[in-house]
Design a protein around this motif. Structure first.
Motif: not given
Length: 426
Positions: A173-186
């Protein structure tokens, strides 16, 4: 309220019904059966004889490291330990009944939300009364065993919630798990996962304490407080989940999912994320796909406070107060730094002290994220809620169910829940 040190007896058996369910959300034990109550506390004087310990780990037999530790602590204290393991819910009811009959065990190990019920009923002594040292225990974990400014035991360990993720699904999906920092990024990550043809996130939103347990990181992570369910923050947390279902980022099955069935969904390999606990680590290794773990993000960033699971070691009230000195030795042994690593490893918990947490991470780097989650966690009965918590939790999980099913808007659902909770806790 600080009851007297010897004349207390359990009152209000109905409280057990209210709180017993809270033990089901994050407990390591399974109802594999339990022995009969011991003749118990009155059999011998302090300084020798038999001391009884009740715990919620019936799955551990005499060959286990846990029971061997109990025996070792008994030997060091100069007594024989007679141990009985009960199912969590059964243990609460038996502890209240035993106190009424003046036949409490010498040491009682119970799920942390139950401590306030037993304390309010006059079943437990305080750590101050028995000179138990709690100075090294993390304050956020200790708070689950506090009521009215008094502490009624020592946490033996803790577990909590985080997000497991499927590395392959995120990669596609082109998602870096480390980019998930808040509700918006999740939420943005879930959108990409769905667009890539995979499923977003699974969790448990069932109408029981398990549903509340899984919802609380999002509720607390919004900045909401359990005394005001319908605050803008509280409503936002329900709306987040409802929006995920509406957009297909989470399946409708979450409404009936337990934590076990939610895990089974994640284990299919189709989901990007699964909210679950420390206790699934062994199962994660059996999934057949590469996984990672990140903390549950708070709304505006950082780690959301997740609820703590785990038990407290307490000393019940005895008519023969001379027994307390030996009980104190047993509790101190079970919770000592030297033994805590063995105990928490056996029970799949994170230790309640920083010193032992460091040792755990040294032995298993995978536990680092869980240590971070536990440091941010809080007890469900904390903030001096005590026995009010179950009366708040039930309308809260009802509101979540109503909002996710689409039968009621988040604002209306939480307003109704607040009204019910306020009436019940007056």
């Amino acid at each position: 309220m600080r009851p007297g040190s010897s004349g207390r007896r359990a009152a209000g058996m109905g409280a057990a019904v209210l709180v017993a369910a809270t033990g089901l959300a994050a407990c390591s034990s399974q109802p594999d059966g339990a022995g009969a109550p011991s003749a118990g506390a009155g059999q011998s004087a302090a300084g020798g004889g038999t001391y009884t310990i009740w715990d919620p780990y019936p799955q551990y037999d005499k060959s286990s490291d846990w029971v061997k530790l109990l025996d070792t602590c008994g030997t060091q204290a100069g007594v024989t330990v007679e141990r009985t393991g009960y199912d969590t819910t059964d243990l609460t009811n038996k502890a209240l009944l035993a106190a009424q009959q003046g036949n409490s065990p010498d040491v009682l190990i119970v799920d942390n939300p139950v401590v306030s019920t037993l304390a309010e009923a006059g079943v437990l002594t305080t750590t101050e009364e028995n000179k138990l040292d709690v100075t090294s225990i993390a304050p956020n974990l200790l708070a689950a065993g506090q009521l009215g400014g008094k502490t009624y035991g020592i946490p033996i360990g803790a577990n909590t919630l985080a997000l497991y993720y499927n590395k392959e699904v995120l990669k596609k999906a082109g998602v870096d798990a480390d980019s998930v920092k808040d509700w918006a990024s999740l939420t943005a990550a879930l959108e990409k996962v769905k667009a890539a043809g995979k499923k977003g996130i699974t969790f448990s939103a069932i109408g029981t304490e398990e549903g509340s347990f899984q919802f609380l990181p999002w509720f607390w992570g919004s900045g909401a407080n359990l005394t005001k369910l319908d605050s803008p923050e509280g409503v936002a947390s329900v709306a987040l989940w409802a929006d995920w279902l509406k957009k297909g980022y989470a399946p409708n099955s979450v409404i009936n999912n337990t934590q076990t069935t939610s895990w089974q969904e994640f284990a299919t390999g189709d989901f990007a994320f699964g909210e679950n606990g420390t206790w699934q680590l062994a199962n994660a290794k059996k999934t057949g796909f590469d996984y990672g773990i990140i903390p549950i993000p708070a709304k505006d960033g950082g780690t959301a406070p997740a609820p703590t699971g785990g038990e407290f070691v307490s000393i019940p009230v005895q008519s023969d107060t001379a027994r307390y000195a030996t009980s104190q030795k047993l509790v101190s042994c079970l919770t000592s730094t030297d033994n805590s690593l063995t105990t928490t490893t056996t029970l799949s918990y994170i230790a309640p002290t920083e010193a032992v947490q460091t040792k755990q991470v040294e032995q298993n780097a995978e536990l680092k994220v869980w240590v971070e989650a536990v440091k941010a966690a809080k007890g469900r009965t904390s903030d001096n809620l005590g026995t009010k918590y179950p009366k708040i939790s039930e309308p809260m999980w009802g509101a979540v169910q109503a909002a996710l099913s689409g039968s009621t808007a988040p604002q209306e659902a939480m307003a109704a829940a607040q009204s019910t909770a306020a009436s019940a806790t007056q």
